[in-house]
Design a protein around this motif. Structure first.
Motif, PDB file in Angstrom:
ATOM      1  N   ARG A  31       5.406 -25.642  42.038  1.00  0.00           N
ATOM      2  CA  ARG A  31       6.679 -25.327  41.401  1.00  0.00           C
ATOM      3  C   ARG A  31       6.952 -23.820  41.444  1.00  0.00           C
ATOM      4  O   ARG A  31       8.078 -23.396  41.719  1.00  0.00           O
ATOM      5  CB  ARG A  31       6.671 -25.825  39.953  1.00  0.00           C
ATOM      6  CG  ARG A  31       7.935 -25.516  39.146  1.00  0.00           C
ATOM      7  CD  ARG A  31       9.186 -26.096  39.783  1.00  0.00           C
ATOM      8  NE  ARG A  31       9.121 -27.512  39.976  1.00  0.00           N
ATOM      9  CZ  ARG A  31       9.419 -28.421  39.073  1.00  0.00           C
ATOM     10  NH1 ARG A  31       9.779 -28.060  37.875  1.00  0.00           N
ATOM     11  NH2 ARG A  31       9.367 -29.703  39.376  1.00  0.00           N
ATOM     12  N   ALA A  32       5.921 -23.012  41.191  1.00  0.00           N
ATOM     13  CA  ALA A  32       6.096 -21.559  41.210  1.00  0.00           C
ATOM     14  C   ALA A  32       6.463 -21.069  42.609  1.00  0.00           C
ATOM     15  O   ALA A  32       7.365 -20.230  42.778  1.00  0.00           O
ATOM     16  CB  ALA A  32       4.815 -20.875  40.734  1.00  0.00           C
ATOM     17  N   ALA A  33       5.780 -21.600  43.621  1.00  0.00           N
ATOM     18  CA  ALA A  33       6.072 -21.196  44.994  1.00  0.00           C
ATOM     19  C   ALA A  33       7.484 -21.592  45.395  1.00  0.00           C
ATOM     20  O   ALA A  33       8.211 -20.820  46.032  1.00  0.00           O
ATOM     21  CB  ALA A  33       5.048 -21.819  45.948  1.00  0.00           C
ATOM     22  N   TRP A  34       7.885 -22.791  45.003  1.00  0.00           N
ATOM     23  CA  TRP A  34       9.220 -23.254  45.362  1.00  0.00           C
ATOM     24  C   TRP A  34      10.295 -22.428  44.683  1.00  0.00           C
ATOM     25  O   TRP A  34      11.289 -22.039  45.314  1.00  0.00           O
ATOM     26  CB  TRP A  34       9.370 -24.731  44.991  1.00  0.00           C
ATOM     27  CG  TRP A  34      10.637 -25.324  45.513  1.00  0.00           C
ATOM     28  CD1 TRP A  34      10.840 -25.902  46.732  1.00  0.00           C
ATOM     29  CD2 TRP A  34      11.898 -25.373  44.829  1.00  0.00           C
ATOM     30  NE1 TRP A  34      12.143 -26.320  46.856  1.00  0.00           N
ATOM     31  CE2 TRP A  34      12.817 -26.005  45.706  1.00  0.00           C
ATOM     32  CE3 TRP A  34      12.325 -24.955  43.584  1.00  0.00           C
ATOM     33  CZ2 TRP A  34      14.143 -26.215  45.354  1.00  0.00           C
ATOM     34  CZ3 TRP A  34      13.653 -25.164  43.228  1.00  0.00           C
ATOM     35  CH2 TRP A  34      14.529 -25.784  44.116  1.00  0.00           C
ATOM     36  N   LEU A  35      10.114 -22.133  43.401  1.00  0.00           N
ATOM     37  CA  LEU A  35      11.108 -21.347  42.684  1.00  0.00           C
ATOM     38  C   LEU A  35      11.186 -19.922  43.232  1.00  0.00           C
ATOM     39  O   LEU A  35      12.269 -19.336  43.325  1.00  0.00           O
ATOM     40  CB  LEU A  35      10.779 -21.311  41.187  1.00  0.00           C
ATOM     41  CG  LEU A  35      11.124 -22.571  40.401  1.00  0.00           C
ATOM     42  CD1 LEU A  35      10.583 -22.472  38.975  1.00  0.00           C
ATOM     43  CD2 LEU A  35      12.630 -22.815  40.383  1.00  0.00           C
ATOM     44  N   ALA A  36      10.041 -19.348  43.570  1.00  0.00           N
ATOM     45  CA  ALA A  36      10.041 -18.006  44.155  1.00  0.00           C
ATOM     46  C   ALA A  36      10.778 -17.997  45.486  1.00  0.00           C
ATOM     47  O   ALA A  36      11.553 -17.074  45.786  1.00  0.00           O
ATOM     48  CB  ALA A  36       8.605 -17.513  44.330  1.00  0.00           C
ATOM     49  N   ARG A  37      10.547 -19.020  46.272  1.00  0.00           N
ATOM     50  CA  ARG A  37      11.223 -19.115  47.576  1.00  0.00           C
ATOM     51  C   ARG A  37      12.725 -19.304  47.386  1.00  0.00           C
ATOM     52  O   ARG A  37      13.534 -18.677  48.065  1.00  0.00           O
ATOM     53  CB  ARG A  37      10.645 -20.290  48.360  1.00  0.00           C
ATOM     54  CG  ARG A  37      11.138 -20.401  49.809  1.00  0.00           C
ATOM     55  CD  ARG A  37      10.559 -21.628  50.485  1.00  0.00           C
ATOM     56  NE  ARG A  37       9.124 -21.690  50.328  1.00  0.00           N
ATOM     57  CZ  ARG A  37       8.490 -22.616  49.606  1.00  0.00           C
ATOM     58  NH1 ARG A  37       9.179 -23.548  48.963  1.00  0.00           N
ATOM     59  NH2 ARG A  37       7.177 -22.608  49.529  1.00  0.00           N
ATOM     60  N   ALA A  38      13.113 -20.152  46.448  1.00  0.00           N
ATOM     61  CA  ALA A  38      14.527 -20.459  46.247  1.00  0.00           C
ATOM     62  C   ALA A  38      15.288 -19.281  45.666  1.00  0.00           C
ATOM     63  O   ALA A  38      16.461 -19.071  45.995  1.00  0.00           O
ATOM     64  CB  ALA A  38      14.669 -21.680  45.330  1.00  0.00           C
ATOM     65  N   SER A  39      14.641 -18.511  44.802  1.00  0.00           N
ATOM     66  CA  SER A  39      15.330 -17.429  44.103  1.00  0.00           C
ATOM     67  C   SER A  39      15.131 -16.063  44.739  1.00  0.00           C
ATOM     68  O   SER A  39      15.844 -15.112  44.414  1.00  0.00           O
ATOM     69  CB  SER A  39      14.841 -17.364  42.647  1.00  0.00           C
ATOM     70  OG  SER A  39      13.460 -17.029  42.603  1.00  0.00           O
ATOM     71  N   GLY A  40      14.132 -15.955  45.613  1.00  0.00           N
ATOM     72  CA  GLY A  40      13.808 -14.651  46.189  1.00  0.00           C
ATOM     73  C   GLY A  40      12.963 -13.798  45.261  1.00  0.00           C
ATOM     74  O   GLY A  40      12.788 -12.598  45.487  1.00  0.00           O
ATOM     75  N   ALA A  41      12.418 -14.415  44.205  1.00  0.00           N
ATOM     76  CA  ALA A  41      11.604 -13.677  43.243  1.00  0.00           C
ATOM     77  C   ALA A  41      10.230 -13.358  43.820  1.00  0.00           C
ATOM     78  O   ALA A  41       9.722 -14.061  44.696  1.00  0.00           O
ATOM     79  CB  ALA A  41      11.441 -14.498  41.957  1.00  0.00           C
ATOM     80  N   SER A  42       9.631 -12.296  43.320  1.00  0.00           N
ATOM     81  CA  SER A  42       8.237 -12.012  43.641  1.00  0.00           C
ATOM     82  C   SER A  42       7.363 -12.900  42.766  1.00  0.00           C
ATOM     83  O   SER A  42       7.684 -13.151  41.596  1.00  0.00           O
ATOM     84  CB  SER A  42       7.914 -10.537  43.406  1.00  0.00           C
ATOM     85  OG  SER A  42       8.149 -10.182  42.056  1.00  0.00           O
ATOM     86  N   LEU A  43       6.285 -13.388  43.333  1.00  0.00           N
ATOM     87  CA  LEU A  43       5.378 -14.286  42.628  1.00  0.00           C
ATOM     88  C   LEU A  43       4.032 -13.595  42.462  1.00  0.00           C
ATOM     89  O   LEU A  43       3.406 -13.181  43.441  1.00  0.00           O
ATOM     90  CB  LEU A  43       5.203 -15.586  43.419  1.00  0.00           C
ATOM     91  CG  LEU A  43       4.144 -16.566  42.895  1.00  0.00           C
ATOM     92  CD1 LEU A  43       4.485 -17.035  41.484  1.00  0.00           C
ATOM     93  CD2 LEU A  43       4.006 -17.765  43.837  1.00  0.00           C
ATOM     94  N   HIS A  44       3.607 -13.439  41.208  1.00  0.00           N
ATOM     95  CA  HIS A  44       2.305 -12.845  40.928  1.00  0.00           C
ATOM     96  C   HIS A  44       1.403 -13.932  40.378  1.00  0.00           C
ATOM     97  O   HIS A  44       1.687 -14.527  39.335  1.00  0.00           O
ATOM     98  CB  HIS A  44       2.440 -11.707  39.923  1.00  0.00           C
ATOM     99  CG  HIS A  44       1.179 -10.904  39.764  1.00  0.00           C
ATOM    100  ND1 HIS A  44       0.457 -10.430  40.841  1.00  0.00           N
ATOM    101  CD2 HIS A  44       0.499 -10.508  38.657  1.00  0.00           C
ATOM    102  CE1 HIS A  44      -0.596  -9.765  40.418  1.00  0.00           C
ATOM    103  NE2 HIS A  44      -0.598  -9.808  39.095  1.00  0.00           N
ATOM    104  N   MET A  45       0.300 -14.201  41.091  1.00  0.00           N
ATOM    105  CA  MET A  45      -0.628 -15.255  40.717  1.00  0.00           C
ATOM    106  C   MET A  45      -1.884 -14.622  40.129  1.00  0.00           C
ATOM    107  O   MET A  45      -2.510 -13.778  40.780  1.00  0.00           O
ATOM    108  CB  MET A  45      -0.992 -16.098  41.938  1.00  0.00           C
ATOM    109  CG  MET A  45       0.213 -16.661  42.681  1.00  0.00           C
ATOM    110  SD  MET A  45      -0.263 -17.753  44.044  1.00  0.00           S
ATOM    111  CE  MET A  45      -1.102 -16.595  45.138  1.00  0.00           C
TER     112      MET A  45
END
Length: 312
Positions: A31-45
């Motif tokens: 879900r985090a990867a998909w939302l980051a891809r859809a929104s263009g957000a940076s994802l910090h894991m």
């Protein structure tokens, strides 16, 4: 939603994922990867964890245990870097880190304050035998203390959110409730915009239990009249909230019954993907901070839950 909406949410800029200790691609990861891809957000894991055997050995031999700790952390870092590279190939700007800690809540809240994410995402567990979402003590503490919206993802949830239900209160004289409603709808709309999902508003009307009934049947008609009066007021108040945010008639849901069960049943029958609720303190007890209704929603929801804490 229509142009009369008073809120102006934008795309997510930063998403923080609390990595599962197994380092698997869990539902929260997806879900985090998909939302980051859809929104263009940076994802910090971030993996918040420690090896208890190594931690215990540190008391006996600091030099050897230090090397063991560095090796353990290095392996986890390498695994997460592999994931960040795979995500980069898929168009996601991702970073990762491993935090050795014995105080999970404290470290997570420090990272939230430093990273200032728009959304924190974490896995929960769904136990099929009893059909309940199992929340850890950490989940409850995060619900109480996380200052930004917290998305709890359970293992039975759909991969992509297409129908989001925001649960609102309708107390007309409470400024605090109005502020929380604004934040709930803002968070729900932000998620809906990232996901191209439908946004629905719901309110659960449970007043019958509060009306005293004589076991002998005396006052039944009076109780029925009182119920009808309170229900009419609640319907009007809910309609006013929906009008304020420009919610179409087919996306307004006035649900009779206790919130936990009513929302869960509605979400199940309506194939909802996310329920958005307010995380509000009601007592000093950790599990009571959402009230019994909130706890019931979290435990019975057949989908993900997005909890929003009222800003103070």
């Amino acid at each position: 939603m229509t142009s009369s909406l008073t809120l102006t949410p934008g795309n997510y800029q930063r998403i923080l994922l609390i990595v599962d200790p197994t380092l698997r691609r869990t539902p929260a990861f997806e879900r985090a990867a998909w939302l980051a891809r859809a929104s263009g957000a940076s994802l910090h894991m971030v993996l918040f964890d420690r090896n208890r055997v190594i931690a215990a050995a540190e008391k006996l031999d600091h030099s050897e245990s230090k090397m063991a700790r560095e090796s353990w952390i290095g392996e986890k870092i390498a695994r997460l870097k592999e994931e960040t590279m795979l995500l980069a190939r898929d168009g996601v700007s991702a970073t990762s880190e491993v935090v050795w800690t014995r105080s999970l809540l404290e470290e997570i809240l420090i990272h939230v304050q430093e990273y200032q994410p728009d959304l924190v995402i974490k896995d929960t567990t769904h136990e099929n035998l009893i059909k309940r979402v199992l929340l850890t003590p950490l989940d409850w503490h995060l619900l109480r203390d996380c200052p930004v919206p917290l998305l709890l993802v359970n293992s039975l949830a759909h991969a992509l959110p297409k129908r989001i239900v925001a649960a609102v209160d309708i107390q007309p004289t409470s400024a605090a409730v109005e502020v929380l409603n604004d934040q709930i709808i803002h968070a729900a709309l932000s998620l809906a915009l990232q996901s191209d999902a439908e946004l629905h508003l719901a309110h659960c009307f449970e007043v019958a239990a509060a009306i005293p009934m004589d076991p002998m049947g005396t006052g039944v008609e009076m109780a029925a009249e009182l119920y009808a009066t309170l229900e009419a007021i609640a319907i009007d108040n809910f309609a006013a909230i929906c009008d304020r945010y420009g919610v179409a008639a087919e996306r307004r849901h006035f649900l009779p019954g206790a919130p936990g069960l009513a929302l869960a049943e509605f979400a199940r029958g309506d194939n909802s993907d996310v329920i958005v609720i307010g995380a509000e303190h009601h007592t000093a007890m950790d599990r009571a901070m959402l009230g019994t209704s909130g706890e019931s929603i979290l435990q019975n929801a057949p989908c993900n839950v997005l909890a929003v804490k009222r800003a103070t």
